[in-house]
Scaffold this motif. Structure first.
Motif, PDB file in Angstrom:
ATOM      1  N   LYS A   1       8.595   1.872  -5.986  1.00  0.00           N
ATOM      2  CA  LYS A   1       7.853   2.942  -6.635  1.00  0.00           C
ATOM      3  C   LYS A   1       6.363   2.590  -6.731  1.00  0.00           C
ATOM      4  O   LYS A   1       5.997   1.506  -7.174  1.00  0.00           O
ATOM      5  CB  LYS A   1       8.421   3.190  -8.029  1.00  0.00           C
ATOM      6  CG  LYS A   1       8.304   4.632  -8.444  1.00  0.00           C
ATOM      7  CD  LYS A   1       9.084   4.887  -9.714  1.00  0.00           C
ATOM      8  CE  LYS A   1       8.549   6.157 -10.347  1.00  0.00           C
ATOM      9  NZ  LYS A   1       9.030   6.382 -11.679  1.00  0.00           N
ATOM     10  N   CYS A   2       5.519   3.528  -6.296  1.00  0.00           N
ATOM     11  CA  CYS A   2       4.072   3.345  -6.427  1.00  0.00           C
ATOM     12  C   CYS A   2       3.704   3.434  -7.907  1.00  0.00           C
ATOM     13  O   CYS A   2       4.090   4.388  -8.583  1.00  0.00           O
ATOM     14  CB  CYS A   2       3.343   4.418  -5.628  1.00  0.00           C
ATOM     15  SG  CYS A   2       1.580   4.477  -5.983  1.00  0.00           S
ATOM     16  N   PRO A   3       2.958   2.480  -8.431  1.00  0.00           N
ATOM     17  CA  PRO A   3       2.624   2.515  -9.864  1.00  0.00           C
ATOM     18  C   PRO A   3       1.677   3.664 -10.223  1.00  0.00           C
ATOM     19  O   PRO A   3       1.548   4.022 -11.384  1.00  0.00           O
ATOM     20  CB  PRO A   3       1.962   1.155 -10.117  1.00  0.00           C
ATOM     21  CG  PRO A   3       1.513   0.676  -8.779  1.00  0.00           C
ATOM     22  CD  PRO A   3       2.401   1.300  -7.751  1.00  0.00           C
ATOM     23  N   LYS A   4       1.017   4.247  -9.216  1.00  0.00           N
ATOM     24  CA  LYS A   4       0.039   5.295  -9.521  1.00  0.00           C
ATOM     25  C   LYS A   4       0.618   6.697  -9.374  1.00  0.00           C
ATOM     26  O   LYS A   4       0.578   7.491 -10.306  1.00  0.00           O
ATOM     27  CB  LYS A   4      -1.183   5.129  -8.618  1.00  0.00           C
ATOM     28  CG  LYS A   4      -2.402   5.816  -9.186  1.00  0.00           C
ATOM     29  CD  LYS A   4      -3.631   5.541  -8.350  1.00  0.00           C
ATOM     30  CE  LYS A   4      -4.791   6.416  -8.769  1.00  0.00           C
ATOM     31  NZ  LYS A   4      -5.763   6.535  -7.681  1.00  0.00           N
ATOM     32  N   CYS A   5       1.189   6.990  -8.183  1.00  0.00           N
ATOM     33  CA  CYS A   5       1.631   8.366  -7.962  1.00  0.00           C
ATOM     34  C   CYS A   5       3.157   8.513  -8.021  1.00  0.00           C
ATOM     35  O   CYS A   5       3.667   9.632  -7.991  1.00  0.00           O
ATOM     36  CB  CYS A   5       1.100   8.900  -6.635  1.00  0.00           C
ATOM     37  SG  CYS A   5       1.925   8.212  -5.197  1.00  0.00           S
ATOM     38  N   GLY A   6       3.882   7.408  -8.070  1.00  0.00           N
ATOM     39  CA  GLY A   6       5.329   7.508  -8.220  1.00  0.00           C
ATOM     40  C   GLY A   6       6.084   7.721  -6.922  1.00  0.00           C
ATOM     41  O   GLY A   6       7.319   7.797  -6.918  1.00  0.00           O
TER      42      GLY A   6
ATOM     43  N   THR B   1       0.857  -1.185   0.000  1.00  0.00           N
ATOM     44  CA  THR B   1       0.000   0.000   0.000  1.00  0.00           C
ATOM     45  C   THR B   1       0.895   1.238   0.000  1.00  0.00           C
ATOM     46  O   THR B   1       1.870   1.300   0.755  1.00  0.00           O
ATOM     47  CB  THR B   1      -0.906   0.016   1.245  1.00  0.00           C
ATOM     48  OG1 THR B   1      -1.623  -1.225   1.294  1.00  0.00           O
ATOM     49  CG2 THR B   1      -1.903   1.155   1.209  1.00  0.00           C
ATOM     50  N   CYS B   2       0.555   2.183  -0.862  1.00  0.00           N
ATOM     51  CA  CYS B   2       1.352   3.398  -0.974  1.00  0.00           C
ATOM     52  C   CYS B   2       1.075   4.307   0.223  1.00  0.00           C
ATOM     53  O   CYS B   2      -0.063   4.475   0.639  1.00  0.00           O
ATOM     54  CB  CYS B   2       1.016   4.111  -2.274  1.00  0.00           C
ATOM     55  SG  CYS B   2       1.776   5.722  -2.416  1.00  0.00           S
ATOM     56  N   PHE B   3       2.131   4.914   0.765  1.00  0.00           N
ATOM     57  CA  PHE B   3       1.978   5.805   1.921  1.00  0.00           C
ATOM     58  C   PHE B   3       1.252   7.095   1.549  1.00  0.00           C
ATOM     59  O   PHE B   3       0.513   7.642   2.354  1.00  0.00           O
ATOM     60  CB  PHE B   3       3.357   6.152   2.492  1.00  0.00           C
ATOM     61  CG  PHE B   3       3.798   5.204   3.562  1.00  0.00           C
ATOM     62  CD1 PHE B   3       3.320   5.337   4.861  1.00  0.00           C
ATOM     63  CD2 PHE B   3       4.682   4.170   3.280  1.00  0.00           C
ATOM     64  CE1 PHE B   3       3.724   4.464   5.850  1.00  0.00           C
ATOM     65  CE2 PHE B   3       5.078   3.293   4.274  1.00  0.00           C
ATOM     66  CZ  PHE B   3       4.603   3.430   5.560  1.00  0.00           C
ATOM     67  N   SER B   4       1.491   7.592   0.318  1.00  0.00           N
ATOM     68  CA  SER B   4       0.888   8.886  -0.006  1.00  0.00           C
ATOM     69  C   SER B   4      -0.493   8.785  -0.644  1.00  0.00           C
ATOM     70  O   SER B   4      -1.356   9.610  -0.351  1.00  0.00           O
ATOM     71  CB  SER B   4       1.830   9.731  -0.880  1.00  0.00           C
ATOM     72  OG  SER B   4       2.711   8.939  -1.619  1.00  0.00           O
ATOM     73  N   CYS B   5      -0.740   7.799  -1.502  1.00  0.00           N
ATOM     74  CA  CYS B   5      -2.059   7.785  -2.161  1.00  0.00           C
ATOM     75  C   CYS B   5      -2.916   6.566  -1.797  1.00  0.00           C
ATOM     76  O   CYS B   5      -4.031   6.431  -2.296  1.00  0.00           O
ATOM     77  CB  CYS B   5      -1.908   7.900  -3.673  1.00  0.00           C
ATOM     78  SG  CYS B   5      -1.249   6.421  -4.448  1.00  0.00           S
ATOM     79  N   ASN B   6      -2.388   5.686  -0.927  1.00  0.00           N
ATOM     80  CA  ASN B   6      -3.160   4.528  -0.448  1.00  0.00           C
ATOM     81  C   ASN B   6      -3.510   3.495  -1.519  1.00  0.00           C
ATOM     82  O   ASN B   6      -4.363   2.649  -1.295  1.00  0.00           O
ATOM     83  CB  ASN B   6      -4.443   4.975   0.242  1.00  0.00           C
ATOM     84  CG  ASN B   6      -4.219   5.125   1.729  1.00  0.00           C
ATOM     85  OD1 ASN B   6      -3.365   4.435   2.300  1.00  0.00           O
ATOM     86  ND2 ASN B   6      -4.937   6.029   2.355  1.00  0.00           N
TER      87      ASN B   6
HETATM   88 ZN   LIG Z   1       0.999   6.177  -4.515  1.00  0.00          ZN
END
Ligand SMILES: [Zn+2]
Lengths: 70, 378
Positions: A44-49, A19-24
């Motif tokens: 690296k988060c695939p959505k927000c980077g 789970t991404c810390f910034s965009c969940n």
């Molecule tokens: Zn993210």
């Protein structure tokens, strides 16, 4: 008459869910050595980077089990 | 009757006469030698057992190889890992004498603790490059290896004994047990993969539930017993003492000792003990089903269960239990989605229990029982 070599079941590798810390956003990938639940990893988060993700689950999905049965 | 058969033979060619004769002899042998059919059955069962024993040997070798590789990765090159590992796999534990059962739980506890400590020390010495977390998981891996090797030795014993004494009843009993034994051996083999890579297993659901429960909440965390930690936090005006095995290394900790210490320091403020653990489901039941009950949900040697029951009775603290159904295979192989999904349901149930059963200001002990392999501390 040689005894035939018995077939052993294939081991299913679990998936690691992050789970991404910034965009969940949640995403998953194959398990890597050193992973454990609630470990913070630099991936690296695939959505927000963003590069900080938390491992929120390591398990075998139902569809993986169904794939083996087939 | 005999003449009849011969006559039929005589009317046809020589080949069918011969076939009839063989049939006749075979039939006669069943009449003249009453054990003949049993003999055939015995050899059939022995062949079946031999085939399964062969598969067990392959499973045993496979698990041993995996353990050896994992050990070699973490040990210095000058150590004879193979020999050391064999010594660990062959080692034994003698349970205490029960002729006079008074105080037997504490004797058993002493022996089991000695065993665990010694085992871990040995693994740490062999795998000097492994960190303490890895040592715990490798110790679990040797236990799996020991388990599989025992199954193989056990089946081999009865196979050879039955073959030598030509005892059909012995091999028959073994044959009846074989399907379950093979299933358990295969589960152990899958477990060896999980422990070699330190992946969470089904048995760890109790630890996972409490880890998820406290995740993101403000708390104080400390060690209460060997490999056992406590998170202290406040929830809806009640004090929660949440106990679990310390991860992400593979260990079950010492929840009995931990709970006793917590109650001793908290005094009479503890109003409820909730244990959460994986439980064996019956065939046909759904995996990951959450059921509630009373008592102490905990497996193992019985030492922890005894200790918790004893102190709970003395202090008159109600014991609640939440169990997650799993099969024996699911309990020791990597966690499955159906089991993980139970976690959120349990957290809701625990919160509900805390609100309904305990007044504000009181203390509740929640113990997440199970192996913490692959489950980090939050
Ligand atoms: Zn993210």
């Amino acid at each position: 008459m040689f005894p035939q070599k018995p077939q052993l079941n294939r081991f299913i590798q679990p998936l690691t869910h992050l789970t991404c810390f910034s965009c969940n956003t949640e995403n998953s990938r194959p398990f890597k050595d050193g992973d454990y639940v609630f470990k913070e990893v630099e991936e690296k988060c695939p959505k927000c980077g963003s590069t900080k993700m938390l491992i929120t689950g390591i398990y075998i999905e139902e569809r993986q089990l169904k794939e083996r049965e087939r | 009757m005999v003449f009849d058969i011969l006559q039929i033979g005589g009317q046809q060619d020589i080949l069918s006469t011969l076939v009839s004769l063989i049939w006749l002899l075979l039939l006669l042998s069943f009449f003249l030698y009453p054990g003949f059919s049993q003999r055939i059955q015995l050899s059939y069962i022995l062949r079946d057992l031999e085939r399964k024993l062969n598969k067990l040997r392959i499973i045993d070798d496979d698990v041993k190889d995996r353990t050896l590789k994992a050990f070699q990765e973490h040990s210095e090159p000058n150590i004879d890992v193979k020999n050391e590992l064999e010594r660990l796999v062959d080692s034994f534990i003698i349970s205490p004498e029960s002729m006079d059962p008074y105080g037997i739980v504490y004797k058993l506890e002493h022996i089991v603790n000695t065993w665990e400590d010694r085992f871990e020390e040995d693994v740490a010495r062999i795998c000097s490059k492994a960190d303490p977390v890895k040592v715990k998981t490798l110790t679990n891996l040797v236990e799996v290896s020991r388990g599989v090797h025992f199954i193989y030795r056990y089946v081999r014993h009865y196979y050879l004994l039955g073959k030598r004494t030509q005892n059909i009843y012995l091999v028959l009993q073994m044959q009846m047990l074989m399907p379950q034994i093979m299933e358990i051996a295969e589960a152990y083999r899958q477990a060896s993969y999980a422990f070699a890579q330190a992946q969470p297993i089904g048995d760890g659901i109790g630890a996972l539930v409490v880890a998820k429960l406290v995740h993101g909440l403000e708390k104080k965390t400390y060690e209460i017993a060997k490999d056992t930690i406590v998170h202290e936090l406040e929830l809806d005006g009640r004090k929660l003492l949440i106990l679990r095995a310390s991860g992400p290394g593979g260990t079950v900790g010492r929840p009995g000792e931990g709970i006793v210490k917590l109650i001793e320091s908290e005094g009479d403020r503890v109003k409820l003990i909730i244990t959460i653990d994986a439980g064996l489901k019956l065939e046909g039941e759904e995996s990951g089903k959450v059921v509630e009950g009373v008592g102490v949900a905990i497996g193992g040697t019985g030492v922890d269960k005894f200790k918790i029951e004893e102190i709970a009775k003395a202090k008159r603290i109600p014991l609640y239990a939440i169990v997650i159904y799993e099969s024996i295979t699911e309990a020791i192989t990597p966690m499955r989605e159906s089991i993980v999904k139970a976690a959120d349901k349990i957290i809701e149930k625990v919160k509900q229990l805390v609100n309904e059963k305990v007044e504000k200001g009181a203390t509740i002990i929640i113990a997440g029982i199970g192996n913490s392999v692959g489950i980090g501390v939050t």
